[in-house]
Write a protein that holds these residues in place. Sequence first.
Motif, mmCIF file in Angstrom:
data_model
loop_
_atom_site.group_PDB
_atom_site.id
_atom_site.type_symbol
_atom_site.label_atom_id
_atom_site.label_comp_id
_atom_site.label_asym_id
_atom_site.label_seq_id
_atom_site.Cartn_x
_atom_site.Cartn_y
_atom_site.Cartn_z
ATOM 1 N N LEU A 12 0.880 -1.143 -0.023
ATOM 2 C CA LEU A 12 -0.068 -0.080 0.058
ATOM 3 C C LEU A 12 0.916 1.105 0.173
ATOM 4 O O LEU A 12 1.642 1.349 0.908
ATOM 5 N N PRO A 13 0.991 1.933 -1.131
ATOM 6 C CA PRO A 13 1.762 3.173 -1.141
ATOM 7 C C PRO A 13 1.136 4.292 -0.257
ATOM 8 O O PRO A 13 0.026 4.451 -0.298
ATOM 9 N N LEU A 14 2.080 4.812 0.683
ATOM 10 C CA LEU A 14 1.340 6.009 1.415
ATOM 11 C C LEU A 14 1.204 7.328 0.773
ATOM 12 O O LEU A 14 0.778 8.184 1.637
ATOM 13 N N TYR A 43 1.450 2.975 -8.751
ATOM 14 C CA TYR A 43 2.773 2.353 -9.241
ATOM 15 C C TYR A 43 2.085 0.861 -9.900
ATOM 16 O O TYR A 43 1.393 0.299 -9.595
ATOM 17 N N ALA A 44 2.960 0.791 -10.971
ATOM 18 C CA ALA A 44 2.953 -0.557 -11.784
ATOM 19 C C ALA A 44 3.050 -1.837 -10.864
ATOM 20 O O ALA A 44 2.426 -2.807 -11.177
ATOM 21 N N ALA A 90 10.794 4.768 -7.287
ATOM 22 C CA ALA A 90 10.287 6.195 -6.741
ATOM 23 C C ALA A 90 10.527 6.539 -5.359
ATOM 24 O O ALA A 90 10.124 7.531 -4.925
ATOM 25 N N LYS A 91 10.959 5.613 -4.512
ATOM 26 C CA LYS A 91 11.401 5.721 -3.055
ATOM 27 C C LYS A 91 10.044 6.324 -2.461
ATOM 28 O O LYS A 91 10.236 7.006 -1.643
ATOM 29 N N ALA A 92 9.074 5.772 -2.647
ATOM 30 C CA ALA A 92 7.620 5.672 -2.081
ATOM 31 C C ALA A 92 7.711 5.016 -0.832
ATOM 32 O O ALA A 92 7.917 3.793 -0.621
ATOM 33 N N ALA A 93 6.900 5.654 0.199
ATOM 34 C CA ALA A 93 6.817 4.978 1.605
ATOM 35 C C ALA A 93 5.799 3.946 1.366
ATOM 36 O O ALA A 93 4.627 4.525 0.910
#
Length: 140
Positions: free
Chosen positions: A59-61, A66-67, A75-78
């Motif tokens: 789960l991107p915060l 995202y694919a 993308a360095k996403a949390a």
Amino acid sequence: MGFVSEFKEFISKGNVLDLAVGVIIGAAFGKIVTSLTDDIIMPIIGLAIGGIDLKEWYLPLDGNTYANFEAAKAAKAATVNYGLFLNAIIYFFIIAFCVFLIVKLANRFKKPPVVIAVADPGPTKDQVLLMEIRDALRNR
């Protein structure tokens, strides 16, 4: 006692060597369990739930889409990686089950403790003499 001789005495104790062997075997066992989980169990679970890889459950915060997990990571996403958490839980249960089987097998081969019945040796000569003196004093 010198430092080196003290260290040699410490390292030569049986329980230290047993611990070292246990750590080495545990590391090898961990690799086996990782391979069992990643290469055998997780593909079967993925097939059973429709071809989805649990590692891709996240789960991107940041609110973006995202694919896949690798794209979110790039993308360095949390992210909350609950699929990896589920993998860790499965690893735990596999390891716990294997340890249970090993202990059960070891207990089967373990010799039962030998019970030695010790007969009452009776009183010693000194005790007999003291009892006679006690009885003689009572009868006075």
